[in-house]
Design an enzyme around this catalytic site. Sequence first.
Site, short mmCIF file in Angstrom:
data_model
loop_
_atom_site.label_atom_id
_atom_site.label_comp_id
_atom_site.label_asym_id
_atom_site.label_seq_id
_atom_site.Cartn_x
_atom_site.Cartn_y
_atom_site.Cartn_z
N HIS A 59 45.04 15.81 -26.87
CA HIS A 59 46.07 15.66 -25.84
C HIS A 59 47.44 15.32 -26.42
O HIS A 59 48.47 15.65 -25.81
CB HIS A 59 45.65 14.59 -24.83
CG HIS A 59 44.62 15.06 -23.86
ND1 HIS A 59 44.58 14.66 -22.54
CD2 HIS A 59 43.58 15.91 -24.00
CE1 HIS A 59 43.57 15.24 -21.92
NE2 HIS A 59 42.94 16.00 -22.81
N HIS B 70 34.40 20.22 -25.71
CA HIS B 70 33.61 19.60 -24.65
C HIS B 70 32.16 19.38 -25.06
O HIS B 70 31.38 18.83 -24.28
CB HIS B 70 33.67 20.47 -23.38
CG HIS B 70 34.97 20.35 -22.65
ND1 HIS B 70 35.29 21.16 -21.58
CD2 HIS B 70 36.02 19.51 -22.83
CE1 HIS B 70 36.50 20.83 -21.14
NE2 HIS B 70 36.95 19.83 -21.88
N TRP C 203 28.82 16.95 -20.69
CA TRP C 203 28.60 18.39 -20.72
C TRP C 203 27.27 18.74 -21.38
O TRP C 203 26.71 19.80 -21.11
CB TRP C 203 29.72 19.08 -21.50
CG TRP C 203 31.05 19.13 -20.82
CD1 TRP C 203 31.52 20.14 -20.00
CD2 TRP C 203 32.11 18.17 -20.91
NE1 TRP C 203 32.79 19.85 -19.58
CE2 TRP C 203 33.19 18.65 -20.13
CE3 TRP C 203 32.25 16.95 -21.58
CZ2 TRP C 203 34.39 17.95 -19.99
CZ3 TRP C 203 33.45 16.26 -21.45
CH2 TRP C 203 34.50 16.76 -20.67
#
Length: 377
Positions: free
Chosen positions: A138, A261, A277
């Site tokens: 991020h 993920h 996930w």
Amino acid sequence: MSFRAPNLIRSAAGRRASQTLNLRSQVIRRRFATEGGPEITKPSSPRSSNTRYLLAGVGIAAVGAAYYFYGTGRTAHDSANKADTVVRGAVATVEAKTGLRRGKDEYQKVYNRIAETLEKEGYDDGSLAPVLLRLAWHSSGTYNKEDGTGGSNFATMRFKPEAEHSANNGLHVAREHMEKIKQEFPWISYGDLWTLGGVCAVQESGGPTIPWRPGRIDGFEAQVTPDGRLPDASQAQDHLRFIFNRMGFNDQEIVALSGAHAMGRCHTNRSGFEGPWTFSPVTFSNQYFALLRDEPWQWKKWTGPAQYEDKNTKTLMMLPTDMALLKDKSFKKYVDIYADNEEKFFSDFAKAFSKLIELGVPERQWAGEPWTLGTSD
């Protein structure tokens, strides 16, 4: 184009710049100590060519600082911040050109220290690796290739406006943890520290070796990126392409980076979504792609945002952006490749992630080719 001033103006400007730069040098030194700016470690006997580079770099920084302070019509505070950025960029460039930057062994020590602290009893699945990977992702994924803003160079998530972007909810856990590492190694910039943390998270969790190199500098709040540059998990394939193409990624790289993920889980008090996930959320593998393709999925019946759950155990989740990888023919081609071939996924992820964490960093700030840092095994 050249710029000339009358003698009287040059004389006055010179005196004023000299006074200001003396004051700014004190401020800059304090900010380097408190905000993670790079240090220059003086060698015992510097080569004359290195000295020339150093003097040239300092001269460029001084001219740039004086220009920003006096020549742009900015407020004194903004000009001071811009001057600091100019100086820090010049220092990073000088370090890169002269070999004054700390060596690989020093950064390996930082890596090792991060690795020693990954396990955390009582936090999620017992590891901070997933949230450190998310921080690196991020803090880099805000890059805009059109204007060169964003990316990992200025570590602007340190500032409240970007820290409070909805996509960054929960990352205070990672930032606070990495602050402890920063106190042990105050010379490393936040941008280098956070991206190194992401590399460590992947490698120490069984993932591929990620090429990495130092050179990022820390910026100021004025360089915070606008909200909305990171992927919105509730969207579909067109949104994914819009976000990733803005950073310079193609379809194959989009799918490869989505493989992050494989690690971690969502939280209702952060993203609003809930669940992991995969069945092993602290292990980096191609399980994400295999489960995405091979498991039967259905909409989760709950009061939260729209997400999928696996029909068999109802313990796993997928986001709308995850399912978009199956619905789009170009994306699905790579989902199939990575589901069937973990080695290929690891290779492509390493390249794409290394590219991601270098976004926004001027080429002149790199000292050489990326390194591979050893794991703690």
